[in-house]
Design a protein around this motif. Structure first.
Motif, mmCIF file in Angstrom:
data_model
loop_
_atom_site.group_PDB
_atom_site.id
_atom_site.type_symbol
_atom_site.label_atom_id
_atom_site.label_comp_id
_atom_site.label_asym_id
_atom_site.label_seq_id
_atom_site.Cartn_x
_atom_site.Cartn_y
_atom_site.Cartn_z
ATOM 1 N N SER A 73 0.830 -1.205 0.000
ATOM 2 C CA SER A 73 0.000 0.000 0.000
ATOM 3 C C SER A 73 0.861 1.250 0.000
ATOM 4 O O SER A 73 1.992 1.246 0.493
ATOM 5 C CB SER A 73 -0.895 0.026 1.244
ATOM 6 N N LEU A 74 0.298 2.300 -0.560
ATOM 7 C CA LEU A 74 0.890 3.632 -0.509
ATOM 8 C C LEU A 74 -0.240 4.642 -0.405
ATOM 9 O O LEU A 74 -1.353 4.381 -0.874
ATOM 10 C CB LEU A 74 1.691 3.949 -1.779
ATOM 11 N N ARG A 75 0.067 5.800 0.166
ATOM 12 C CA ARG A 75 -0.892 6.889 0.183
ATOM 13 C C ARG A 75 -0.245 8.125 -0.412
ATOM 14 O O ARG A 75 0.803 8.572 0.069
ATOM 15 C CB ARG A 75 -1.397 7.198 1.591
ATOM 16 N N LEU A 76 -0.874 8.662 -1.440
ATOM 17 C CA LEU A 76 -0.441 9.907 -2.043
ATOM 18 C C LEU A 76 -1.246 11.068 -1.467
ATOM 19 O O LEU A 76 -2.430 10.915 -1.177
ATOM 20 C CB LEU A 76 -0.628 9.865 -3.560
ATOM 21 N N SER A 77 -0.576 12.200 -1.344
ATOM 22 C CA SER A 77 -1.236 13.415 -0.884
ATOM 23 C C SER A 77 -0.975 14.542 -1.876
ATOM 24 O O SER A 77 0.078 14.573 -2.518
ATOM 25 C CB SER A 77 -0.712 13.845 0.490
ATOM 26 N N CYS A 78 -1.921 15.441 -1.970
ATOM 27 C CA CYS A 78 -1.750 16.604 -2.843
ATOM 28 C C CYS A 78 -2.436 17.790 -2.181
ATOM 29 O O CYS A 78 -3.646 17.740 -1.916
ATOM 30 C CB CYS A 78 -2.355 16.341 -4.202
ATOM 31 N N ALA A 79 -1.667 18.832 -1.934
ATOM 32 C CA ALA A 79 -2.193 20.041 -1.312
ATOM 33 C C ALA A 79 -2.186 21.186 -2.312
ATOM 34 O O ALA A 79 -1.157 21.452 -2.952
ATOM 35 C CB ALA A 79 -1.368 20.412 -0.089
ATOM 36 N N ASP A 136 -9.976 16.571 1.851
ATOM 37 C CA ASP A 136 -10.112 17.374 3.052
ATOM 38 C C ASP A 136 -10.300 18.806 2.561
ATOM 39 O O ASP A 136 -9.328 19.500 2.242
ATOM 40 C CB ASP A 136 -8.879 17.240 3.943
ATOM 41 N N ASN A 137 -11.540 19.231 2.459
ATOM 42 C CA ASN A 137 -11.829 20.536 1.864
ATOM 43 C C ASN A 137 -11.273 21.687 2.697
ATOM 44 O O ASN A 137 -10.905 22.730 2.153
ATOM 45 C CB ASN A 137 -13.326 20.698 1.666
ATOM 46 N N ALA A 138 -11.197 21.505 4.001
ATOM 47 C CA ALA A 138 -10.662 22.567 4.856
ATOM 48 C C ALA A 138 -9.180 22.811 4.578
ATOM 49 O O ALA A 138 -8.680 23.913 4.787
ATOM 50 C CB ALA A 138 -10.871 22.211 6.318
ATOM 51 N N LYS A 139 -8.498 21.763 4.110
ATOM 52 C CA LYS A 139 -7.062 21.869 3.843
ATOM 53 C C LYS A 139 -6.751 21.931 2.347
ATOM 54 O O LYS A 139 -5.579 21.937 1.966
ATOM 55 C CB LYS A 139 -6.321 20.684 4.456
ATOM 56 N N ASN A 140 -7.790 21.949 1.508
ATOM 57 C CA ASN A 140 -7.582 21.925 0.051
ATOM 58 C C ASN A 140 -6.647 20.793 -0.350
ATOM 59 O O ASN A 140 -5.727 20.963 -1.170
ATOM 60 C CB ASN A 140 -7.028 23.263 -0.449
ATOM 61 N N THR A 141 -6.885 19.629 0.211
ATOM 62 C CA THR A 141 -5.995 18.486 0.031
ATOM 63 C C THR A 141 -6.799 17.275 -0.430
ATOM 64 O O THR A 141 -7.948 17.085 -0.013
ATOM 65 C CB THR A 141 -5.263 18.171 1.337
ATOM 66 N N VAL A 142 -6.157 16.481 -1.287
ATOM 67 C CA VAL A 142 -6.748 15.233 -1.730
ATOM 68 C C VAL A 142 -5.758 14.105 -1.452
ATOM 69 O O VAL A 142 -4.539 14.305 -1.535
ATOM 70 C CB VAL A 142 -7.125 15.287 -3.227
ATOM 71 N N TYR A 143 -6.300 12.959 -1.082
ATOM 72 C CA TYR A 143 -5.491 11.790 -0.769
ATOM 73 C C TYR A 143 -5.915 10.629 -1.674
ATOM 74 O O TYR A 143 -7.104 10.450 -1.939
ATOM 75 C CB TYR A 143 -5.680 11.372 0.684
ATOM 76 N N LEU A 144 -4.921 9.847 -2.075
ATOM 77 C CA LEU A 144 -5.209 8.624 -2.810
ATOM 78 C C LEU A 144 -4.612 7.467 -2.024
ATOM 79 O O LEU A 144 -3.389 7.312 -1.975
ATOM 80 C CB LEU A 144 -4.628 8.665 -4.222
ATOM 81 N N GLY A 175 -2.500 28.825 -2.653
ATOM 82 C CA GLY A 175 -2.514 30.026 -3.475
ATOM 83 C C GLY A 175 -3.840 30.752 -3.346
ATOM 84 O O GLY A 175 -4.574 30.575 -2.387
ATOM 85 N N SER A 176 -4.145 31.546 -4.346
ATOM 86 C CA SER A 176 -5.338 32.382 -4.314
ATOM 87 C C SER A 176 -6.547 31.585 -4.801
ATOM 88 O O SER A 176 -7.057 31.791 -5.891
ATOM 89 C CB SER A 176 -5.135 33.634 -5.168
ATOM 90 N N ILE A 177 -7.015 30.688 -3.937
ATOM 91 C CA ILE A 177 -8.084 29.759 -4.289
ATOM 92 C C ILE A 177 -9.410 30.266 -3.755
ATOM 93 O O ILE A 177 -9.542 30.514 -2.559
ATOM 94 C CB ILE A 177 -7.785 28.362 -3.735
ATOM 95 N N PHE A 178 -10.393 30.366 -4.635
ATOM 96 C CA PHE A 178 -11.750 30.707 -4.204
ATOM 97 C C PHE A 178 -12.554 29.446 -3.958
ATOM 98 O O PHE A 178 -13.231 29.310 -2.947
ATOM 99 C CB PHE A 178 -12.440 31.581 -5.249
ATOM 100 N N SER A 179 -12.487 28.508 -4.906
ATOM 101 C CA SER A 179 -13.199 27.253 -4.729
ATOM 102 C C SER A 179 -12.544 26.160 -5.569
ATOM 103 O O SER A 179 -11.887 26.447 -6.565
ATOM 104 C CB SER A 179 -14.674 27.394 -5.116
#
Length: 119
Positions: A17-23, A70-78, A26-30
């Motif tokens: 197994s592995l877990r990828l993260s992506c944060a 994780d919408n509060a952190k603007n992050t996605v995990y795989l 910047g100037s993000i509205f949505s």
């Protein structure tokens, strides 16, 4: 400016197994969608998983991979389980983002992180 920064790739044995993260920063509205694509050597880039109102998975990863945000952190995990050698590829984070004062959604990509599944 908007940046997507990935982490978590590496070498793993088949069945591991592995877990990828992506944060995103910047100037993000949505962010309307976040997910992952991958590109194996000599092949075209393909969708792995993407989450907007719902989550879509490639048939080849259903039941093994899980995409979460994780919408509060603007992050996605795989979360990738039961990895196979054919999962070996460069994995790219993707996000569809409206910038502050931007008006329209645009596609953004991370720099890629390598995943190698081998014994």
């Amino acid at each position: 400016q908007v940046q997507l920064v990935e982490s978590g790739g590496g070498l793993v044995q088949p069945g591991g197994s592995l877990r990828l993260s992506c944060a995103a920063s910047g100037s993000i509205f949505s962010i309307s969608a976040m997910g992952w694509y991958r590109q194996a050597p000599g092949k075209q880039r393909e969708l792995v998983a993407i989450s907007g109102g719902s989550t879509i998975y490639a048939d080849s990863v259903k039941g093994r991979f899980s995409n979460s945000r994780d919408n509060a952190k603007n992050t996605v995990y795989l979360q990738m389980n039961s990895l196979k050698p054919e999962d070996t590829a460069d994995y790219y984070c993707y996000a569809r983002i409206v910038r502050v004062h931007g008006g329209y959604a645009n596609n953004y990509w991370g720099q890629g992180t390598q995943v190698t599944v081998s014994s």
